[in-house]
Motif scaffolding. Structure first.
Motif, short mmCIF file in Angstrom:
data_model
loop_
_atom_site.label_atom_id
_atom_site.label_comp_id
_atom_site.label_asym_id
_atom_site.label_seq_id
_atom_site.Cartn_x
_atom_site.Cartn_y
_atom_site.Cartn_z
N GLN A 1 -4.48 7.01 -3.92
CA GLN A 1 -3.62 7.31 -5.06
C GLN A 1 -3.16 8.55 -4.78
N GLY B 1 0.33 7.98 -3.95
CA GLY B 1 1.20 7.79 -5.23
C GLY B 1 0.76 6.42 -5.81
N HIS B 2 0.14 5.60 -5.16
CA HIS B 2 -0.15 4.15 -5.92
C HIS B 2 -1.28 3.65 -5.07
#
Length: 681
Positions: free
Chosen positions: A96, A100-101
């Protein structure tokens, strides 16, 4: 030839045992090989019911070309996230931060010191759909390792420092501003979908901890806005395709905003938490529909997810015969042939949205677009007549469905998830007076306590086919401690209360942070990883710290144990930043906070025998009283030393069952069972 995963017990790892990739399980052999050969580690984490994990396996891990490249340049480790949630937490945080995910399959590249320097989730085997190919990623990482290793190592050190800081969850302040529950509720209001229920848009998940908090806060405040948010969500989920209208139980989540198309995997933890939600909603509203959904879901667990030794299996897959959802969908032709009677078949198709066009890839997922009552009015019949007719039709389709090839099942038994289901069945059994549910809960509890412990009496996390292994995590101890407390509430057998205390005491001894408060996810004698996490946020399951705080608060109030109450408060203080900045993401902690700060209410029922107070006990179990604790004191029964201070001197009036209510540190005059029953009606 099978790889090393052939010797594992995890169904997920066994699924990869015949891959040409030279997989290792996480362990010293693989870690030492990486150091000796100075090869980076390719760490792949997934779980057996994960659809895209299956896709990546088929596309990449079954590819001889990709396997040859992996085997030459990497040490490849495959991990079942359900077996090793500690590894999953750390490296998911890394992915993450890098991308970002997150999600599964998780793919992370580690240095020989286990520090992550690159990662992602699913990659196709070659570049497509705007994504780089897995083959490109593998070559780029090898190039970086060979030619820019200093840069990769520096990035891994920086990333690891951030992971360690995230893991500690150190609070800037230990002060919890007032109104945190109200703030979370306002955030829920902002994201609530008044038309379809639930929070946010697609994909839509059951936010069970938030539903729990809404019902509790409604009881505290009688704010008329709160209950409809909970009940609309429960109503719409029970009508949607996320609910299995034929066999009971819920799928993982809905890919759309209106609960129609689920991701068809069924998880033990989702069903545990949802059963608890529906039981509580029944207690609060007395809606027969909530009772029906809860019972059907319990029946599903007992029928399809219970091991012969008493534990509960983990998941059912989304796929069967290589197709997602194939087991669950229907066509009008199938319905007509099975039901025979044209009128009944037509009604069933209309009620459950079985159409020629279909609502899912040319087939139909059964769902209710309107209530049974509305359809009954439309058909000119009574609601009960239509319910009975649809029930008979559903049984016919269910029996036919049983002849289909079932989705795969992950039959490992996890201590933590079993704790959630034990608690759900105990609550349902007590509420609906269903002894089969309580019997199943007690059998599972006994199984875990007897078969999932080591020689020192410490819990083990996972069991399959006679083998229990892996040191337990915080969730195992806290979920089971909560489950044992629920079993005490359901049966009033003191042994379950004693087990609850022993489990939470072990958690305090081995997981509690005596310096900063709160509980670590791993024990003080656990394998040393690159970070040691404290998890305050809810995910698909409640945070272990939130459950610990609630159990400590309940035990502290019931037993008059100041140490437990202090530790509960310290755990809250350790989570102060989370509760201040992101309260909606910590529903379980807020449930504990709300309970801890509500007025004390302990009720002791003194009786000569259980039969004499059966009606009272049943009435109590049918009430939604989340802030009240009950104790049953039967003359001649040993309650153990813990309950002695609470029950001392509480005798029967005129030889009849007598109720003692203590609130806000003072006890009211005793009343007869009849008088107390009147206050409940």
């Amino acid at each position: 030839m099978p790889n090393r995963l052939a010797h594992e017990t995890s169904p997920y790892l066994l699924q990869h045992a015949n891959n040409p990739v030279d997989w290792y399980p996480w362990g010293s052999e693989a870690l030492e090989k990486s150091k000796q050969e100075e090869k980076p580690i390719f760490l792949s984490i997934g779980y057996s019911a994960c659809h895209w994990c299956h896709v990546m396996e088929h596309e990449s891990f079954e590819s001889q070309e990709i396997a040859d490249y992996l085997n030459e340049h990497y040490v490849c480790i495959k991990v079942d996230r359900e077996e090793r949630p500690d590894l999953d937490q750390i490296y998911m945080n890394a992915v993450q931060l890098l991308t970002g995910h997150g999600g599964w399959p998780m793919s992370v590249f580690l240095t020989t010191e286990l520090m992550p320097f690159y990662g992602g989730t699913y990659w196709p085997p070659t570049a497509s759909r705007g994504m780089p190919g897995f083959d490109q990623v593998l070559r780029a990482v090898v190039d970086a390792w060979a030619n820019r290793r200093d840069v990769a190592l520096q990035q891994s050190r920086i990333l690891t420092e951030r992971l360690q800081k995230i893991g500690l969850g150190t609070a800037e302040s230990s002060e919890i501003p007032p109104g945190r529950v109200g703030m979370a509720v306002r955030q829920m209001e902002e994201s609530f979908d008044p038309q379809h229920g639930g929070f946010g848009s697609a994909p839509k998940f059951p936010h069970t901890m938030n539903v729990d908090l809404l019902m509790r806060h409604f009881v505290d405040t009688r704010n008329e806005k709160l209950l409809p948010m909970a009940t609309t969500t429960l109503d719409k989920m029970a009508m949607g395709g996320i609910y299995d209208h034929l066999g009971g139980g819920f799928a993982r989540y809905s890919v759309d905003a209106y609960w129609l198309v689920p991701h068809f995997e069924k998880m033990l933890y989702d069903n545990s938490l949802l059963i608890s939600n529906y039981v509580d909603a029944y207690r609060l509203t007395k809606s027969a529909n909530y009772a029906r959904v809860a019972k059907e879901s319990c029946d599903y667990i007992l029928r399809d997810m219970t091991d012969e030794h008493g534990g509960f299996h983990s998941t059912e897959d989304a796929d069967s015969e290589g197709e997602e959802g194939k087991f669950y969908v229907w066509t009008p032709k199938e319905v007509d042939q099975l039901l025979g009677d044209p009128l009944i078949a037509e009604r069933f198709r209309q009620v459950y949205d079985i159409t020629v066009a279909g609502n899912f890839e040319g087939h139909s997922i059964p769902r209710l677009k309107k209530s049974i009552a509305e359809y009954a009015q439309e058909f000119g019949t009574t609601e009960q007549e239509l319910r009975d007719e649809m029930q008979r039709a559903r049984e016919v389709l269910f029996n036919a469905r049983c002849q289909r090839i079932r989705p795969g099942k992950d039959d490992k038994i996890l201590a933590s998830w079993n704790g959630l289901m034990i608690e759900a069945l105990a609550k349902a059994g007590a509420t609906f007076n269903e002894s089969a549910y309580i019997d199943a809960a007690q059998k599972a509890a006994t199984f875990v306590l007897e078969k999932m412990t080591d020689d020192a009496g410490r819990l083990l996390h996972t069991y399959r086919h006679g083998t229990a292994k892996l040191s337990a995590y915080l969730d195992d101890y806290t979920y089971l401690a909560s489950a044992m407390f629920a079993l005490y509430e359901a049966t009033f057998e003191p042994r379950w209360l004693e087990h609850s205390q022993k489990l939470i005491d072990t958690a305090i001894e081995h997981f509690y942070d005596t310096e900063s408060g709160g509980f670590f996810y791993t024990a003080d004698d656990h394998e040393q990883l690159i970070a040691r996490n404290k998890d305050f946020y809810d995910h698909s399951v409640p945070s272990g710290n939130g459950v610990a705080a609630l159990v400590l608060a309940k035990l502290g109030k019931l037993l008059g144990n100041a140490k437990y109450l202090q530790l509960a408060q310290e755990t809250m203080s350790a989570a102060a930043d989370v509760l201040q900045k992101h309260p909606i993401a910590a529903g379980q902690l807020l449930v504990a906070y709300d309970y801890l700060h509500q007025p004390d209410s302990e009720v002791v029922i003194a009786a000569a025998d259980r039969a004499s107070c059966g009606d009272l006990i049943h009435a109590i179990h049918n009430q939604y009283q989340p802030n009240t604790l009950f104790v049953l004191a039967i003359e001649g029964e040993d309650l153990g030393t813990s309950l002695e201070p609470l029950v001392a001197g509480k005798t029967l009036l005129d030889g009849q069952p007598t109720v003692y209510v203590c609130e806000n540190f003072q006890c009211n005059a005793p009343v007869s069972a009849t008088e107390y029953l009147d206050t409940l009606s």
